[in-house]
Design an enzyme around this catalytic site. Structure first.
Site, PDB file in Angstrom:
ATOM      1  N   GLU A   3       0.847  -9.829  11.263  1.00 34.85           N
ATOM      2  CA  GLU A   3       0.722  -9.108   9.893  1.00 34.85           C
ATOM      3  C   GLU A   3       2.171  -8.841   9.334  1.00 34.85           C
ATOM      4  OE1 GLU A   3      -1.743  -5.706   9.510  1.00 34.85           O
ATOM      5  OE2 GLU A   3      -1.802  -5.784   7.500  1.00 34.85           O
ATOM      6  N   ASP A  45       0.791  -1.390   0.242  1.00 30.30           N
ATOM      7  CA  ASP A  45      -0.096   0.032   0.142  1.00 30.30           C
ATOM      8  C   ASP A  45       0.854   1.408  -0.089  1.00 30.30           C
ATOM      9  OD1 ASP A  45      -1.349  -2.255   0.854  1.00 30.30           O
ATOM     10  OD2 ASP A  45      -2.840  -1.063   1.888  1.00 30.30           O
TER      11      ASP A  45
HETATM   12  C1  GLC Z   1      -3.073  -4.532   3.411  1.00 24.63           C
HETATM   13  C2  GLC Z   1      -1.855  -5.122   2.440  1.00 24.63           C
HETATM   14  C3  GLC Z   1      -2.295  -6.019   1.506  1.00 24.63           C
HETATM   15  C4  GLC Z   1      -3.284  -7.224   1.969  1.00 24.63           C
HETATM   16  C5  GLC Z   1      -4.229  -6.480   2.735  1.00 24.63           C
HETATM   17  C6  GLC Z   1      -5.146  -7.717   3.713  1.00 24.63           C
HETATM   18  O1  GLC Z   1      -3.881  -3.802   2.594  1.00 24.63           O
HETATM   19  O2  GLC Z   1      -0.959  -4.260   2.317  1.00 24.63           O
HETATM   20  O3  GLC Z   1      -1.181  -6.527   0.668  1.00 24.63           O
HETATM   21  O4  GLC Z   1      -3.664  -7.887   0.698  1.00 24.63           O
HETATM   22  O5  GLC Z   1      -3.810  -5.968   4.091  1.00 24.63           O
HETATM   23  O6  GLC Z   1      -4.109  -8.480   4.195  1.00 24.63           O
END
Ligand code: GLC
Length: 421
Positions: free
Chosen positions: A388, A165
């Protein structure tokens, strides 16, 4: 790590997948991400494949129920409403575009790569679901080649499309956007996790502005492509699609399907990947509107091997990352002006990217580096759980916890059991 330790962690990882399982799909984590995410699901499927092959195929099959008629596979499928998430279906405004409510952009196409690995694990169990998925995977890759392709470099039209992101690769394109008229909105992510670990408000205004722009154009591919304000070629997307395309061609062979179109894309993407190398020999983002490389060394830069492209320079960068960080690979090089150990894709280590880097290193014969990376990633999870993402220097867990893709990476790659399963 003793055998008991890792068996207990295997069980904990399986429990996370089961806990986040909502039937045919798996949430990335409860609360923060309450829907089905595209590339998260492909990793989840590979995790499930370690102990439940049918559930693995179901994950991918459910993902493709959200495919748009134009071949695009959305980055989020809003199977059931959840007011705890922003931006939800009302913001995307894609009602008439796909079979179920979804976002309007895609995500890294890792699905064919994991479909091949799951199929290879048990071809008998895989033949039927694979035969149904194959034309859908081809249609999705075709959509990338038609709408996200600049001479074989795959570009993104929104930072969320690339899965990283707030990576510095997008900074120059983001700065060029004036998010005028974006209006008031309430973020939900910062209600779940610390704001200092998330993208900034400046980022968020532009994320929403880009969604509003495409929505205003009815999510029409041709209209959205016209004067696209955000258009950045991405090493992750390019290497991932290059690899996935080769995997899809191998699956075509297994099914007795024609692979010539896939082979032509592989050739095109190979040329595109070469063009993503900057004058320092590093693969980085390329802002197509400005005609400029980012000059960033990110964890995506190390995906060259996954795409089948070797690079002594990247190997030297990898050794540097091993020296600089107890828990590599940082999403931004330590010591760069952008580096921030806790802020999402601007420094932290992400287990999913490590696994993709590790798979590539093995394929290209860099076994010592692959094992070093696997062992350090295993240590990270053993000491700090299935977060995460993590601080690459201290290993501190960050973002959401009990995270599906991190647990999947443990089961499929990092755990000492993974090699023998
Ligand atoms: C965030 C991450 C993305 C992922 C999502 C759900 O937006 O940057 O890569 O798919 O979270 O985990």
């Amino acid at each position: 790590m003793t055998r008991m330790d890792h068996l207990a962690l295997d069980e904990a990882a399986r429990a996370i997948l089961r806990k986040n399982d909502r039937g045919g799909y798996t949430l990335p984590t409860f609360g923060l991400y309450p829907y089905q995410w595209n590339w998260d699901s492909a990793f989840a499927a590979w995790g499930f494949a370690q102990f439940d092959i049918d559930r693995a195929w179901l994950e991918l099959t459910t993902l493709f129920t959200g495919q748009w008629p134009n071949g695009m596979l959305p980055h989020i499928l809003f199977h059931r409403p959840d007011p705890g998430y922003f931006p939800g279906p009302d913001v995307w405004g894609t009602e008439d575009k796909g079979p179920i409510p979804s976002s309007g952009i895609s995500q890294p196409p890792v699905a064919a790569t994991f479909a091949r690995m799951i199929y290879d694990k048990n071809p008998d169990a895989g033949r039927e679901p694979l035969a149904a998925l194959f034309p859908k995977l081809v249609a999705w890759h075709r959509w990338f080649m038609r709408w996200r392709n600049a001479d074989g470099m795959i570009f993104i039209t929104h930072p969320w499309e690339g899965g990283r992101d707030n990576a510095p690769d997008w900074d120059s394109a983001m700065q060029a956007i004036d998010p005028v008229g974006v209006g008031e909105y309430t973020r939900r992510d910062t209600a779940h996790v610390d704001a200092s670990m998330r993208p900034t408000k400046e980022d968020y205004d532009r994320y929403i502005w880009l969604v509003q722009r495409a929505r205003g154009l009815g999510w029409d591919d041709a209209a959205v492509a016209q004067d696209q304000p955000f258009k950045v070629a991405d090493p992750l997307m390019t290497f991932v699609l290059l690899r996935a395309n080769r995997d899809l061609a191998a699956l075509a062979d297994a099914l007795g399907e024609d692979r010539s179109e896939l082979d032509s894309w592989t050739a095109e993407l190979t040329a595109g990947a070469a063009a993503l190398r900057n004058d320092k020999g590093v693969f980085d983002g390329y802002n197509l509107n400005l005609g400029e490389h980012t000059n960033s060394v990110s964890n995506a830069s190390f995906l060259c091997w996954l795409g089948g492209v070797d690079s002594p320079q990247m190997l030297a960068e990898l050794h540097r990352a091993f020296d600089q960080c107890a828990y590599p690979v940082p999403s931004q090089k330590v010591g760069s002006d952008w580096f921030n150990a806790k802020r999402y894709w601007r420094g932290p280590t992400w287990a999913i990217v490590n696994m993709l880097i590790g798979l590539g290193l093995i394929d290209m014969g860099h076994h010592a580096e692959a094992e070093e990376l696997r062992a350090r990633t295993a240590a990270l999870m053993t000491q700090h759980g299935f977060a995460e993402y993590y601080d690459p220097l201290t290993g501190d867990p960050a973002g959401g916890d009990s995270f599906t893709w991190t647990a999947a990476v443990w089961l499929a790659w990092a755990s000492p059991s993974a090699g023998v399963q």
